[in-house]
Design a protein around this motif. Structure first.
Motif, short mmCIF file in Angstrom:
data_model
loop_
_atom_site.label_atom_id
_atom_site.label_comp_id
_atom_site.label_asym_id
_atom_site.label_seq_id
_atom_site.Cartn_x
_atom_site.Cartn_y
_atom_site.Cartn_z
N LEU A 1 -4.80 -0.56 -7.87
CA LEU A 1 -6.08 -0.01 -7.42
C LEU A 1 -5.79 1.30 -6.71
CD1 LEU A 1 -9.17 -0.19 -6.76
CD2 LEU A 1 -8.49 -1.48 -4.71
N ILE A 2 -6.53 2.37 -7.06
CA ILE A 2 -6.27 3.70 -6.51
C ILE A 2 -7.55 4.28 -5.91
CG2 ILE A 2 -5.48 6.05 -7.00
CD1 ILE A 2 -3.77 4.92 -9.25
N TYR A 3 -7.41 4.86 -4.72
CA TYR A 3 -8.49 5.55 -4.02
C TYR A 3 -8.04 6.99 -3.82
CZ TYR A 3 -11.91 6.40 -0.21
OH TYR A 3 -12.93 6.89 0.59
N GLY B 1 -14.66 11.72 -3.37
CA GLY B 1 -13.57 10.80 -3.68
C GLY B 1 -14.02 9.78 -4.70
N ARG B 2 -13.09 8.93 -5.10
CA ARG B 2 -13.38 7.89 -6.09
C ARG B 2 -12.36 6.77 -5.95
NH1 ARG B 2 -11.14 10.32 -11.85
NH2 ARG B 2 -8.97 10.60 -11.20
N HIS B 3 -12.64 5.63 -6.57
CA HIS B 3 -11.61 4.61 -6.70
C HIS B 3 -11.68 4.02 -8.10
CE1 HIS B 3 -14.80 1.59 -5.74
NE2 HIS B 3 -14.01 0.73 -6.35
N TYR B 4 -10.52 3.56 -8.56
CA TYR B 4 -10.43 3.03 -9.92
C TYR B 4 -9.28 2.05 -10.03
CZ TYR B 4 -7.03 6.90 -10.41
OH TYR B 4 -5.98 7.79 -10.24
N LEU C 1 -3.89 19.33 -2.55
CA LEU C 1 -5.06 19.29 -3.42
C LEU C 1 -5.79 17.96 -3.38
CD1 LEU C 1 -3.43 20.97 -6.56
CD2 LEU C 1 -4.78 22.08 -4.75
N ALA C 2 -5.08 16.88 -3.04
CA ALA C 2 -5.71 15.56 -3.05
C ALA C 2 -4.90 14.60 -2.19
CB ALA C 2 -5.81 15.01 -4.47
N TYR C 3 -5.58 13.55 -1.78
CA TYR C 3 -4.98 12.44 -1.05
C TYR C 3 -5.22 11.19 -1.87
CZ TYR C 3 -5.01 8.47 2.18
OH TYR C 3 -4.81 7.24 2.76
N ALA C 4 -4.23 10.31 -1.94
CA ALA C 4 -4.40 9.09 -2.71
C ALA C 4 -3.73 7.90 -2.01
CB ALA C 4 -3.80 9.24 -4.11
N THR C 5 -4.43 6.79 -2.04
CA THR C 5 -3.89 5.50 -1.60
C THR C 5 -3.92 4.57 -2.80
OG1 THR C 5 -4.80 5.79 0.61
CG2 THR C 5 -4.16 3.58 0.00
N SER C 6 -2.87 3.81 -2.99
CA SER C 6 -2.85 2.83 -4.08
C SER C 6 -2.30 1.51 -3.57
CB SER C 6 -2.03 3.34 -5.27
OG SER C 6 -0.72 3.69 -4.88
N TRP C 7 -2.76 0.43 -4.19
CA TRP C 7 -2.33 -0.92 -3.82
C TRP C 7 -1.69 -1.58 -5.03
CZ3 TRP C 7 -6.83 1.40 -2.26
CH2 TRP C 7 -7.02 1.52 -0.87
N TRP C 8 -0.52 -2.18 -4.81
CA TRP C 8 0.32 -2.72 -5.87
C TRP C 8 0.72 -4.15 -5.58
CZ3 TRP C 8 1.88 0.55 -9.96
CH2 TRP C 8 1.56 1.90 -9.79
N ASP C 9 1.08 -4.86 -6.63
CA ASP C 9 1.76 -6.15 -6.49
C ASP C 9 3.17 -5.84 -5.98
OD1 ASP C 9 3.28 -8.44 -6.86
OD2 ASP C 9 2.51 -8.86 -8.87
N ALA C 10 3.45 -6.24 -4.75
CA ALA C 10 4.73 -5.89 -4.12
C ALA C 10 5.93 -6.40 -4.90
CB ALA C 10 4.77 -6.42 -2.68
N ASN C 11 5.75 -7.49 -5.66
CA ASN C 11 6.86 -8.06 -6.41
C ASN C 11 7.22 -7.25 -7.65
OD1 ASN C 11 7.24 -10.28 -4.68
ND2 ASN C 11 5.57 -11.40 -5.67
N ARG D 1 0.83 -1.20 0.00
CA ARG D 1 0.00 0.00 0.00
C ARG D 1 0.87 1.26 0.00
NH1 ARG D 1 -0.84 1.43 5.02
NH2 ARG D 1 -2.25 -0.23 5.60
N ARG D 2 0.55 2.21 -0.88
CA ARG D 2 1.26 3.48 -0.98
C ARG D 2 0.27 4.62 -0.72
NH1 ARG D 2 2.34 7.16 -5.69
NH2 ARG D 2 4.46 8.01 -5.49
N GLN D 3 0.68 5.57 0.12
CA GLN D 3 -0.16 6.73 0.41
C GLN D 3 0.61 8.01 0.11
OE1 GLN D 3 -2.78 6.57 4.04
NE2 GLN D 3 -1.30 5.02 4.65
N VAL D 4 -0.08 8.97 -0.52
CA VAL D 4 0.57 10.24 -0.88
C VAL D 4 -0.40 11.41 -0.73
CG1 VAL D 4 2.11 9.13 -2.57
CG2 VAL D 4 -0.05 10.14 -3.34
N TRP D 5 0.18 12.60 -0.58
CA TRP D 5 -0.53 13.85 -0.80
C TRP D 5 -0.12 14.37 -2.16
CZ3 TRP D 5 -4.03 14.23 2.71
CH2 TRP D 5 -3.78 13.91 4.05
N LEU D 6 -1.07 14.85 -2.93
CA LEU D 6 -0.78 15.58 -4.16
C LEU D 6 -0.90 17.06 -3.84
CD1 LEU D 6 -2.79 13.50 -6.80
CD2 LEU D 6 -0.34 13.42 -6.35
N ARG D 7 0.12 17.82 -4.17
CA ARG D 7 0.13 19.24 -3.81
C ARG D 7 0.78 20.07 -4.91
NH1 ARG D 7 5.27 20.53 -2.86
NH2 ARG D 7 6.68 18.97 -1.98
#
Length: 201
Positions: free
Chosen positions: A184-186, A170-173, A109-119, A96-102
């Protein structure tokens, strides 16, 4: 399909992510048809329901470069992490990766969480301080942004972080690459963007 977020009961995770306390949510059918303009203005719908890059949109709106503050990179293994159900599309083990977009001047301006294949995350996020779109664009990765759900809700953490009162949209996609889900991004957007987009409704 209406996405329902599940509470995160895993107490072993180092840091939670900031999901909205939902007042209203819509699934793929709402995403496809859009919302009545008295519920969400056309300009805000373009940002939330359009399939373009939010990083690019934010830069065009503010005339400043969109930068990332990395909050968290946490391995979560096979946990669902309280994420939208589409997390099942992301191969395990997950990260899981979390960031602020500024803006470059520091306005969040935005907050985002994304989930990735760790490998495979390092293949796509070679510079983790870059926005995801910038990283993937540099690799000339062909992508399809598949918006799955939209949300309206509260978050005391995001109110403090954005210095703006909620509720928030918010949204997810899912990002698809080579016919496979890549991540996957929220995302949640700050009401500060009313400065550029006008009233939300």
């Amino acid at each position: 399909m209406v996405a329902t977020l599940k509470p995160n009961h895993n107490t072993t995770l180092i840091r939670p992510w900031h999901t909205l306390d939902i007042l209203w949510e819509g699934g793929e059918d709402i995403v496809k048809q859009g919302l009545p303009h008295d519920k969400l203005s056309p300009a805000w719908q373009i940002l939330l329901l359009g399939d373009g890059s939010p990083t690019r949109h934010l830069q065009l709106l503010t005339t400043e470069k969109t930068e990332v503050d990395l909050i968290d990179m946490s391995p979560i293994g096979s946990e669902d992490d309280g994420a939208p159900p589409q997390i099942e599309s992301v191969p395990e083990p997950r990260l899981r990766r979390q960031v602020w977009l500024r803006t470059a001047s520091g306005q969040r301006l935005a907050y985002a969480t994304s989930w990735w294949d760790a490998n495979h995350v390092d293949e796509y996020l070679q510079n983790r301080s870059l926005p995801i779109w910038d990283s993937l664009s540099r690799l000339h990765t062909e992508l399809y942004r598949d918006i799955q759900g939209i949300y309206y809700g509260h978050s005391t953490v995001l109110e403090e972080a954005f210095q703006e009162k909620g509720p928030f949209w918010g949204r997810h996609y899912l990002f698809w690459h080579d016919r496979k889900p890549l991540t996957l991004i929220y995302e949640v957007f700050s009401p500060y963007l009313r400065k550029y987009l006008g009233p939300m409704s």
